[in-house]
Motif scaffolding. Structure first.
Motif, short mmCIF file in Angstrom:
data_model
loop_
_atom_site.label_atom_id
_atom_site.label_comp_id
_atom_site.label_asym_id
_atom_site.label_seq_id
_atom_site.Cartn_x
_atom_site.Cartn_y
_atom_site.Cartn_z
N LEU A 633 -19.71 7.31 -13.21
CA LEU A 633 -18.76 7.32 -12.10
C LEU A 633 -18.86 5.98 -11.38
N PRO A 634 -17.74 5.27 -11.22
CA PRO A 634 -17.80 3.93 -10.62
C PRO A 634 -17.90 3.97 -9.10
N PHE A 635 -18.31 2.87 -8.53
CA PHE A 635 -18.28 2.67 -7.09
C PHE A 635 -16.86 2.90 -6.58
N GLY A 636 -16.76 3.58 -5.44
CA GLY A 636 -15.45 3.83 -4.85
C GLY A 636 -14.73 5.05 -5.38
N TYR A 637 -15.32 5.73 -6.35
CA TYR A 637 -14.67 6.88 -7.00
C TYR A 637 -14.71 8.12 -6.11
N GLY A 638 -13.64 8.89 -6.18
CA GLY A 638 -13.59 10.18 -5.50
C GLY A 638 -12.21 10.78 -5.65
N LEU A 639 -12.16 12.04 -6.03
CA LEU A 639 -10.89 12.74 -6.23
C LEU A 639 -10.46 13.46 -4.96
N SER A 640 -9.25 14.02 -5.00
CA SER A 640 -8.68 14.78 -3.90
C SER A 640 -8.03 16.03 -4.50
N TYR A 641 -7.67 16.98 -3.66
CA TYR A 641 -6.89 18.13 -4.14
C TYR A 641 -5.45 17.73 -4.41
N THR A 642 -5.05 16.57 -3.91
CA THR A 642 -3.74 16.02 -4.21
C THR A 642 -3.93 14.81 -5.11
N THR A 643 -2.84 14.13 -5.44
CA THR A 643 -2.90 12.93 -6.27
C THR A 643 -2.17 11.80 -5.55
N PHE A 644 -2.61 10.57 -5.84
CA PHE A 644 -2.02 9.40 -5.20
C PHE A 644 -1.57 8.41 -6.26
N GLU A 645 -0.47 7.76 -5.98
CA GLU A 645 0.09 6.78 -6.90
C GLU A 645 0.19 5.43 -6.19
N TYR A 646 -0.33 4.39 -6.83
CA TYR A 646 -0.26 3.03 -6.31
C TYR A 646 0.83 2.26 -7.05
N SER A 647 1.60 1.46 -6.30
CA SER A 647 2.65 0.66 -6.94
C SER A 647 3.01 -0.52 -6.06
N ASP A 648 3.79 -1.43 -6.63
CA ASP A 648 4.41 -2.54 -5.90
C ASP A 648 3.38 -3.38 -5.14
N LEU A 649 2.38 -3.84 -5.87
CA LEU A 649 1.38 -4.73 -5.27
C LEU A 649 2.00 -6.10 -5.01
N LYS A 650 1.84 -6.60 -3.78
CA LYS A 650 2.40 -7.89 -3.41
C LYS A 650 1.37 -8.72 -2.66
N ILE A 651 1.47 -10.04 -2.81
CA ILE A 651 0.65 -10.98 -2.06
C ILE A 651 1.60 -11.88 -1.28
N SER A 652 1.33 -12.09 -0.02
CA SER A 652 2.27 -12.78 0.87
C SER A 652 2.52 -14.23 0.48
N LYS A 653 1.55 -14.88 -0.14
CA LYS A 653 1.72 -16.27 -0.54
C LYS A 653 1.08 -16.50 -1.90
N GLU A 654 1.74 -17.27 -2.74
CA GLU A 654 1.17 -17.60 -4.04
C GLU A 654 0.10 -18.68 -3.93
N LYS A 655 0.25 -19.53 -2.90
CA LYS A 655 -0.72 -20.60 -2.66
C LYS A 655 -1.06 -20.64 -1.18
N ILE A 656 -2.34 -20.81 -0.89
CA ILE A 656 -2.77 -20.93 0.51
C ILE A 656 -3.70 -22.12 0.65
N LYS A 657 -3.83 -22.56 1.88
CA LYS A 657 -4.74 -23.67 2.17
C LYS A 657 -6.05 -23.13 2.74
N VAL A 658 -7.04 -23.98 2.76
CA VAL A 658 -8.34 -23.60 3.32
C VAL A 658 -8.15 -23.13 4.76
N ASN A 659 -8.87 -22.06 5.13
CA ASN A 659 -8.82 -21.47 6.47
C ASN A 659 -7.49 -20.77 6.78
N GLU A 660 -6.75 -20.43 5.72
CA GLU A 660 -5.51 -19.70 5.88
C GLU A 660 -5.69 -18.28 5.35
N ALA A 661 -5.18 -17.30 6.06
CA ALA A 661 -5.26 -15.90 5.63
C ALA A 661 -4.12 -15.57 4.67
N VAL A 662 -4.29 -14.49 3.94
CA VAL A 662 -3.24 -14.02 3.03
C VAL A 662 -3.17 -12.50 3.13
#
Length: 758
Positions: A633-662
């Motif tokens: 069983l991996p770190f972070g693992y845990g089931l629920s009585y329901t199910t969850f679906e992940y989709s549409d992963l996005k990152i706000s910027k393709e390139k960032i500079k030092v000391n810049e958040a994303v």
């Protein structure tokens, strides 16, 4: 209750929140007091004693405590509780000594005071920082009601070897999550103002690296590189210090060949000079004296070594008390070193407001109104519910109907002695709710029949080793087959079997390392026989560590991991089993398939010859002949009585500079039939850098509630420091290059995007 202020405090006491880092101004009141003290009185403040009568963590109990207090030879006590006892001791210090210096009163309040919460490893599985902080606040309020003003908690040791029993006391294997929990607990204990009578000093332990003891054997040696220390083990300690922790406790192990209690690099160069720690440092239970067994000299030599290294207070061993004056006379320590240690202790007392009112924590009216209240028990129940991790739900058997015909079986199903968990010395077993009681409370219309089924284990010698603090393992007079047959008879009359199995509380914890972390054989046999009945089987699994359960996991059973849940154990387990709460816990330590895989954790590195992702055996690759590389069983693992679906992963910027958040966003949808909570986890991989990177590192998470059918966009911000690491020169840097982001419900998250740091 107040008394007249001592002579040295007739000056103004207006400065109550003075910060006293090494290079900043000192507290004038403390400096004036130091000027009045003899060398013997200064040394006396460095002495922490226990009069016994409580739960000790070693074989030594202090002698002649009363006379030592009167002589000014005691800076603090632990192992004492109740306002009346505290008042007696404080009277000795402030009425019968020359300078009337008040005592500190400490205690191990690891997961609650009288209201006992789940063990810390279980509590960490909630991934709920507000809840964890709330449990610390309640612990502080209850403990201070009994006169205690200093807590030997939190334990923030990173642990990646579940053979080590004290993995139960921490937050698991991950430095990022461990740091967040460390901050929550320190702020919970200390609040915003240490002069508030419902707050107390936190003590971060064990400094440092104690969770990495060799072979998982308690008190053993530790040896690792500085790079590994700074990147993987030290962050939670630093997070606690940055959160304002008032004290630090040294660890039993050595670091770079020098025991932590006498390690100048650790206690001065790192803690004070690099991290700017301004509190005081206390040894662990006789760890100063134990440096003799490490091979560093006699008591005088190791006491001098510890003082010069930066230790301020000696717990129980009395090495400072009995040798420092002689070492001073012989030129082996300086008066300045003794004075500086004393200063740190006195400053802590000042910050608590004890000089203004030594009796501020001694109020006979508080225990009844503040301890083990219905409100506190409600939080304990909530904390336990949220700590449970659903490992498997065979055919969606869970949750059970409250009208079910249930066979409740197992050696832990009606065992009040095993509900509170390890290291709960201030809790009272009589207040715990058993699983049997909880089932009857939550599902009064269910037909519930109980049978023990087996002992926790049958080895009387091993049981004797475990039962140091009381009868956690009780071996029945009935023969094992008689217990089993009784359980099978009950099981055959039921619709569903709930078997409560696993570890007794003291099979984990301090001095409870194990070479075999599987379920004991007698319980294994019980589980197999219950499965053979053909009835649906739910395993309610109790333990203080990850267990090796590949056999049980492969059986047609459901498994709910409940750790040791605390005072509301039975009610909380029933709440989840019967669906009043949908489990949302996630593992904070990887569960191995076999003990031969240890250490195994999610942030491991690739080798130059990585095994294939398929885990198909290939010669001359980094794998085993007889086992997969992957965990059960991996770190972070845990089931629920329901199910969850992940989709549409996005990152706000393709390139960032030092000391810049994303910003990283993902759509989460509840696709099942129950409302529920999910812990959205973000992992980062620095693809190329100057030292070998981990495959994945946790760098963000959010716990999200969704109604069935509901969707939400979840955003997690990666801050500039989240991209940084300690390089080979121990500089905290972010290097230009590509970063891969993974988001999902555990450390095997499959959604992936990348961005570039320019």
């Amino acid at each position: 209750m107040k008394i007249a202020k001592p002579l040295f405090l007739l000056i103004s006491l207006a400065v109550t929140n003075v910060i006293t880092a090494q290079n900043q101004e000192r507290i004038p009141e403390v400096e004036k007091l130091l000027g009045k003290m003899t060398i013997e009185e200064k040394i006396g403040q460095l002495n922490l004693l226990t009069p016994g009568g409580g739960v000790a963590t070693g074989s030594v109990v202090s002698k002649n405590v009363e006379s030592k207090i009167k002589a000014g030879n005691v800076g603090g006590l632990f192992g004492v509780a109740s306002p009346s006892k505290m008042k007696m001791a404080q009277d000795l210090a402030v009425k019968q000594t020359r300078l009337q210096i008040p005592l500190l009163f400490g205690s191990d309040i690891i997961h609650g005071y009288k209201t006992t919460f789940p063990i810390p490893l279980g509590l960490s599985a909630s991934w709920d920082m507000d809840l964890i902080k709330r449990t610390a606040q309640i612990a502080a309020k209850e403990a201070t009601a009994d006169g205690i003003n200093w807590n030997f908690s939190p334990m923030v040791d990173i642990a990646r070897d579940p053979r080590w029993g004290r993995i139960a006391e921490g937050a698991g294997e991950d430095a990022y999550l461990g740091s967040e929990i460390a901050k929550a607990m320190v702020t919970g204990y200390q609040g915003e103002d240490l002069t508030d009578e419902e707050t107390m000093l936190a003590c971060v332990k064990h400094f440092a690296l104690y969770g990495a003891v060799e072979a998982g054997r308690d008190y053993n040696s530790v040896d690792m590189s500085r790079v590994k220390m700074f990147n993987q083990y030290l962050p939670p300690y630093k997070a606690a210090i940055d959160a304002g922790a008032a004290s630090v406790m040294t660890s039993f192990n050595d670091v770079d060949g020098v025991p932590a209690t006498g390690n100048k690099w650790l206690l001065t160069d790192l803690l004070r000079d690099r991290w700017n720690f301004d509190g005081f440092v206390v040894s662990d239970y006789t760890s100063l004296n134990e440096m003799m067994a490490h091979g560093l000299g006699d008591l005088q030599a190791v006491s001098a070594l510890a003082l010069k290294a930066g230790l301020d207070m000696d717990m129980v061993g009395e090495g400072f008390l009995s040798t420092l004056k002689k070492s001073l006379d012989e030129g082996k320590v300086t008066e300045e070193e003794i004075t500086n240690a004393c200063r740190h202790v006195l400053e802590a007392k000042y910050k608590l407001g004890l000089f203004e009112d030594p009796y501020k924590y001694i109020d006979e009216s508080r225990p009844e109104k503040d301890i083990l209240t219905p409100e506190n028990r409600a939080v304990a129940r909530k904390a336990a519910q949220r700590s449970f991790v659903l490992l498997k739900n065979e055919n969606n058997v869970l949750p059970l109907k409250k009208s079910s015909n249930i066979a409740l079986i197992g050696p832990l199903a009606d065992s009040r002695n095993n509900m509170l968990g390890t290291w709960a010395p201030t809790g009272e077993i009589k207040n715990a709710v058993t699983i049997l009681e909880g089932f009857k409370n939550v599902a009064p219309n269910a037909r519930i029949e109980y049978a023990k089924g087996s002992n926790i284990l049958n080895d009387k010698e091993l049981a004797k080793n475990i039962n140091v603090f009381g009868p956690r393992i009780e071996i029945s007079k009935e023969l094992p087959d008689e217990l089993l047959n009784e359980a099978l008879a009950v099981a055959k009359k039921s619709e569903v079997i709930v078997a409560v199995v696993g570890e007794a509380t003291e099979m984990s914890g301090e001095a409870a390392s194990r070479t075999d972390i599987s379920i004991p054989d007698t319980q294994k046999k019980l589980i197999k026989e219950l499965v053979a009945t053909g009835k649906p089987v739910v395993l309610v699994l109790m333990s203080g560590r990850p267990l090796t359960i590949p056999e049980e996991f492969d059986l047609p059973v459901s498994i709910l991991q409940v750790w040791h849940p605390g005072v509301e154990a039975g009610n909380a387990v029933a709440d989840v089993v019967f669906g009043d709460y949908n489990p949302s816990g996630k593992l904070t330590a990887t569960w191995p398939r076999s003990i031969g895989q240890i250490p195994i954790y999610h942030s491991m590195k690739n080798t130059g010859r990585p095994a294939p992702d398929s885990e198909e055996f290939q010669k001359f690759k980094s794998n085993y002949l007889d086992e997969k590389n992957s965990p059960l069983l991996p770190f972070g693992y845990g089931l629920s009585y329901t199910t969850f679906e992940y989709s549409d992963l996005k990152i706000s910027k393709e390139k960032i500079k030092v000391n810049e958040a994303v910003e990283v966003s993902v759509t989460l949808k509840n696709t099942g039939k129950f409302d529920g909570e999910e812990v959205v986890q973000l992992y980062l991989h620095d693809v190329v850098r100057s030292i070998t990177p981990p495959n994945r590192q946790l760098k963000g998470f959010k716990k999200v509630f969704l109604k069935k059918g509901e969707s939400k966009t979840i955003t997690i911000t990666l801050k500039p420091e989240d991209l940084k690491f300690y390089n080979s020169s121990l500089e905290f840097v972010a290097e230009p290059g590509t970063f891969e982001v993974f988001v999902g419900g555990d450390s095997n998250a499959s959604l992936k995007k990348s961005f570039v740091l320019e």
